[in-house]
Design a protein around this motif. Structure first.
Motif, PDB file in Angstrom:
ATOM      1  N   ALA A   8      39.441  35.223  49.048  1.00 25.98           N
ATOM      2  CA  ALA A   8      40.771  35.825  48.977  1.00 25.98           C
ATOM      3  C   ALA A   8      40.695  37.303  48.624  1.00 25.98           C
ATOM      4  CB  ALA A   8      41.626  35.081  47.955  1.00 25.98           C
ATOM      5  N   VAL A   9      39.814  37.659  47.679  1.00 28.34           N
ATOM      6  CA  VAL A   9      39.670  39.060  47.296  1.00 28.34           C
ATOM      7  C   VAL A   9      39.047  39.865  48.434  1.00 28.34           C
ATOM      8  CG1 VAL A   9      38.494  40.647  45.712  1.00 28.34           C
ATOM      9  CG2 VAL A   9      39.556  38.558  44.828  1.00 28.34           C
ATOM     10  N   ALA A  10      38.018  39.307  49.072  1.00 26.24           N
ATOM     11  CA  ALA A  10      37.343  40.018  50.154  1.00 26.24           C
ATOM     12  C   ALA A  10      38.272  40.266  51.336  1.00 26.24           C
ATOM     13  CB  ALA A  10      36.113  39.233  50.611  1.00 26.24           C
ATOM     14  N   ARG A  11      39.185  39.338  51.586  1.00 30.22           N
ATOM     15  CA  ARG A  11      40.088  39.465  52.735  1.00 30.22           C
ATOM     16  C   ARG A  11      41.445  40.065  52.358  1.00 30.22           C
ATOM     17  NH1 ARG A  11      35.722  38.507  54.077  1.00 30.22           N
ATOM     18  NH2 ARG A  11      34.963  36.984  55.612  1.00 30.22           N
ATOM     19  N   GLY A  12      41.641  40.350  51.072  1.00 29.36           N
ATOM     20  CA  GLY A  12      42.898  40.942  50.636  1.00 29.36           C
ATOM     21  C   GLY A  12      44.090  40.029  50.817  1.00 29.36           C
ATOM     22  N   LEU A  13      43.910  38.728  50.593  1.00 28.53           N
ATOM     23  CA  LEU A  13      44.968  37.748  50.832  1.00 28.53           C
ATOM     24  C   LEU A  13      46.016  37.788  49.721  1.00 28.53           C
ATOM     25  CD1 LEU A  13      42.879  34.658  52.004  1.00 28.53           C
ATOM     26  CD2 LEU A  13      43.828  36.508  53.389  1.00 28.53           C
ATOM     27  N   THR A  14      47.236  37.441  50.075  1.00 31.31           N
ATOM     28  CA  THR A  14      48.279  37.311  49.054  1.00 31.31           C
ATOM     29  C   THR A  14      47.972  36.079  48.197  1.00 31.31           C
ATOM     30  OG1 THR A  14      49.623  35.996  50.580  1.00 31.31           O
ATOM     31  CG2 THR A  14      50.021  38.370  50.527  1.00 31.31           C
ATOM     32  N   GLY A  15      48.395  36.118  46.963  1.00 26.47           N
ATOM     33  CA  GLY A  15      48.134  35.004  46.064  1.00 26.47           C
ATOM     34  C   GLY A  15      46.774  35.040  45.414  1.00 26.47           C
ATOM     35  N   GLN A  16      46.040  36.125  45.622  1.00 27.12           N
ATOM     36  CA  GLN A  16      44.681  36.174  45.076  1.00 27.12           C
ATOM     37  C   GLN A  16      44.667  36.252  43.558  1.00 27.12           C
ATOM     38  OE1 GLN A  16      42.736  40.366  45.217  1.00 27.12           O
ATOM     39  NE2 GLN A  16      43.854  40.195  47.156  1.00 27.12           N
ATOM     40  N   ASP A  17      45.753  36.783  42.944  1.00 24.06           N
ATOM     41  CA  ASP A  17      45.779  36.877  41.481  1.00 24.06           C
ATOM     42  C   ASP A  17      45.615  35.497  40.847  1.00 24.06           C
ATOM     43  OD1 ASP A  17      46.232  39.527  41.902  1.00 24.06           O
ATOM     44  OD2 ASP A  17      48.255  39.564  41.068  1.00 24.06           O
ATOM     45  N   ALA A  18      46.434  34.535  41.297  1.00 21.47           N
ATOM     46  CA  ALA A  18      46.371  33.184  40.745  1.00 21.47           C
ATOM     47  C   ALA A  18      45.043  32.517  41.093  1.00 21.47           C
ATOM     48  CB  ALA A  18      47.535  32.345  41.259  1.00 21.47           C
ATOM     49  N   GLN A  19      44.526  32.775  42.275  1.00 19.22           N
ATOM     50  CA  GLN A  19      43.265  32.157  42.672  1.00 19.22           C
ATOM     51  C   GLN A  19      42.095  32.683  41.846  1.00 19.22           C
ATOM     52  OE1 GLN A  19      43.119  32.795  46.908  1.00 19.22           O
ATOM     53  NE2 GLN A  19      44.799  31.375  47.302  1.00 19.22           N
ATOM     54  N   VAL A  20      42.106  33.986  41.573  1.00 20.14           N
ATOM     55  CA  VAL A  20      41.065  34.555  40.719  1.00 20.14           C
ATOM     56  C   VAL A  20      41.164  33.989  39.311  1.00 20.14           C
ATOM     57  CG1 VAL A  20      40.312  36.685  39.586  1.00 20.14           C
ATOM     58  CG2 VAL A  20      40.741  36.668  42.048  1.00 20.14           C
ATOM     59  N   SER A  21      42.375  33.898  38.785  1.00 21.65           N
ATOM     60  CA  SER A  21      42.545  33.356  37.437  1.00 21.65           C
ATOM     61  C   SER A  21      42.130  31.894  37.367  1.00 21.65           C
ATOM     62  CB  SER A  21      44.004  33.523  36.985  1.00 21.65           C
ATOM     63  OG  SER A  21      44.284  34.873  36.699  1.00 21.65           O
ATOM     64  N   HIS A  22      42.429  31.133  38.429  1.00 20.83           N
ATOM     65  CA  HIS A  22      41.992  29.734  38.485  1.00 20.83           C
ATOM     66  C   HIS A  22      40.469  29.656  38.398  1.00 20.83           C
ATOM     67  CE1 HIS A  22      41.858  25.730  40.986  1.00 20.83           C
ATOM     68  NE2 HIS A  22      41.478  25.563  39.728  1.00 20.83           N
ATOM     69  N   ALA A  23      39.795  30.477  39.198  1.00 17.57           N
ATOM     70  CA  ALA A  23      38.330  30.491  39.183  1.00 17.57           C
ATOM     71  C   ALA A  23      37.796  30.892  37.814  1.00 17.57           C
ATOM     72  CB  ALA A  23      37.813  31.434  40.258  1.00 17.57           C
ATOM     73  N   ARG A  24      38.413  31.913  37.243  1.00 19.71           N
ATOM     74  CA  ARG A  24      37.953  32.411  35.937  1.00 19.71           C
ATOM     75  C   ARG A  24      38.079  31.330  34.869  1.00 19.71           C
ATOM     76  NH1 ARG A  24      37.003  33.798  31.481  1.00 19.71           N
ATOM     77  NH2 ARG A  24      37.073  35.871  30.548  1.00 19.71           N
ATOM     78  N   LEU A  25      39.170  30.568  34.901  1.00 23.70           N
ATOM     79  CA  LEU A  25      39.391  29.526  33.899  1.00 23.70           C
ATOM     80  C   LEU A  25      38.410  28.376  34.048  1.00 23.70           C
ATOM     81  CD1 LEU A  25      43.288  29.465  33.871  1.00 23.70           C
ATOM     82  CD2 LEU A  25      41.827  30.087  31.946  1.00 23.70           C
ATOM     83  N   VAL A  26      38.238  27.875  35.264  1.00 24.56           N
ATOM     84  CA  VAL A  26      37.372  26.697  35.429  1.00 24.56           C
ATOM     85  C   VAL A  26      35.908  27.047  35.207  1.00 24.56           C
ATOM     86  CG1 VAL A  26      38.980  25.448  36.919  1.00 24.56           C
ATOM     87  CG2 VAL A  26      37.309  26.996  37.948  1.00 24.56           C
ATOM     88  N   CYS A  27      35.506  28.265  35.562  1.00 25.88           N
ATOM     89  CA  CYS A  27      34.118  28.666  35.313  1.00 25.88           C
ATOM     90  C   CYS A  27      33.867  28.855  33.816  1.00 25.88           C
ATOM     91  CB  CYS A  27      33.793  29.950  36.078  1.00 25.88           C
ATOM     92  SG  CYS A  27      33.685  29.741  37.871  1.00 25.88           S
ATOM     93  N   ALA A  28      34.866  29.398  33.111  1.00 27.94           N
ATOM     94  CA  ALA A  28      34.728  29.543  31.663  1.00 27.94           C
ATOM     95  C   ALA A  28      34.661  28.184  30.980  1.00 27.94           C
ATOM     96  CB  ALA A  28      35.894  30.359  31.105  1.00 27.94           C
TER      97      ALA A  28
END
Length: 351
Positions: free
Chosen positions: A265-285
């Motif tokens: 999502a970040v590489a392609r500049g997709l909408t909704g990437q904020d929530a997707q990044v936060s989701h990844a950050r939470l589950v990896c933590a």
């Protein structure tokens, strides 16, 4: 649809992992802990030989022109190795921020991006709202926030005060400086967008490192559980110990999907990437913190000792859990997206 990484991406990951295995050893990490700067010019030169600082530098400036999806697997390997050098922040945050500046700053980009790709210069990037800047002491150029503004400063224009970290590999400094029109390279809406993108990239890089750290701590705990014996048997043969590691292994596997989706999502500049990044950050933590907890239990009292390698990676996980937004901040972003209608709940919509 094909969600797998390409053969080239996986081969690059294998090569980087082999290099880290041979060069970024626990012994080297301990040695750098006791050095004045905590950093190694020799190691940075080796990383440059592999082409790693040049990965996201645009081809026009002598780089490889790759994106976040190309680097996310390598960021995991940085976490697995406990790499002290600021490679992830440079490649995922600093270089894209510098590259995204307006055309009126082409001279600044021409001056620095090529040098970064060649390993002749390093960047340090300040996180908005965080008074501490990682690796400011070895930076040749600092990109710092002032409200929505982005400022580019040389080392002689700032005053550094070291701040001790739980993880001795984290070199943190309070940076005192004076904003001016001469140092401002972006302001207003442009600056706000640049810092928003930098937050996502910083969070993505932190998530990838945390996932790598989780895997490393599991591997250390498994190895130790088969070396240590009780009642004449390896402790790893006991069901209770197996369950501890299995719980972490499940968390790691479930974290991979959100992490790779966020990188896409970040590489392609997709909408909704904020929530997707936060989701990844939470589950990896969550995976990394559970790995630290269960690996300590597997090691027993030995896990707390200075001599055991587990503490190197456990401290890094605890420290990174607060970098580029803590868990409450990321949960807030997901809540806002969910209740604001940006995320449609349900099995057919959510990942």
């Amino acid at each position: 649809m094909d969600f797998t990484f390409s053969d080239d991406q996986l081969l690059f990951q294998d090569n980087v992992r082999a290099f880290f295995t041979n060069e970024v050893t626990p012994e080297l990490i301990r040695e750098l802990w006791n050095s004045e700067s905590g950093r190694s010019d020799k190691l940075w030169a080796q990383l440059t030989e592999l082409g790693l600082p040049a990965l996201t530098v645009p081809e026009a400036f002598g780089g490889l022109g790759m994106d976040e999806l190309d680097f996310v697997l390598l960021a995991q390997e940085c976490g697995y190795a406990g790499l002290p050098e600021p490679l992830v922040d440079t490649v995922l945050v600093g270089v894209p921020l510098l590259s995204a500046l307006g055309g009126e700053h082409d001279e600044l980009k021409n001056r620095w991006l090529g040098r970064i790709a060649e390993g002749q210069a390093r960047l340090a990037v300040g996180e908005p709202g965080n008074p501490l800047v990682a690796d400011a002491h070895v930076a040749d150029l600092l990109l710092l926030p002032h409200g929505d503004e982005v400022h580019a400063l040389l080392p002689q224009a700032v005053r550094l005060t070291r701040n001790a970290s739980l993880d001795p590999s984290r070199q943190l400094f309070r940076v005192d400086w004076t904003p001016s029109a001469a140092t401002c390279v972006a302001a207003g809406e442009q600056g706000r967008l640049l810092w928003a993108a930098s937050r996502n990239r910083g969070s993505l890089g932190t998530a990838a490192q945390l996932l790598g750290l989780a895997k490393r701590m599991v591997d250390l705990a498994v190895d130790y559980s088969f070396e240590r014996k009780q009642f004449g048997k390896p402790v790893g043969s006991f069901q209770a110990v197996k369950h501890l590691m299995a719980d972490v292994a499940v968390q790691i596997e479930f974290a991979k999907g959100p992490l790779y989706r966020a990188a896409y999502a970040v590489a392609r500049g997709l909408t909704g990437q904020d929530a997707q990044v936060s989701h990844a950050r939470l589950v990896c933590a969550e995976a990394a913190l559970l790995a630290a907890k269960n690996a300590i239990q597997t090691h027993g009292a030995m896990g707390y000792t200075w001599e055991v390698d587990l503490q190197l990676f456990m401290k890094r996980a605890w420290a990174l859990d607060k970098a580029w937004g803590d868990r409450p901040w990321h949960k807030t972003r997901i809540r806002q997206a969910l209740y604001g209608g940006a995320i449609q709940p349900g099995a057919g919509n959510t990942f």
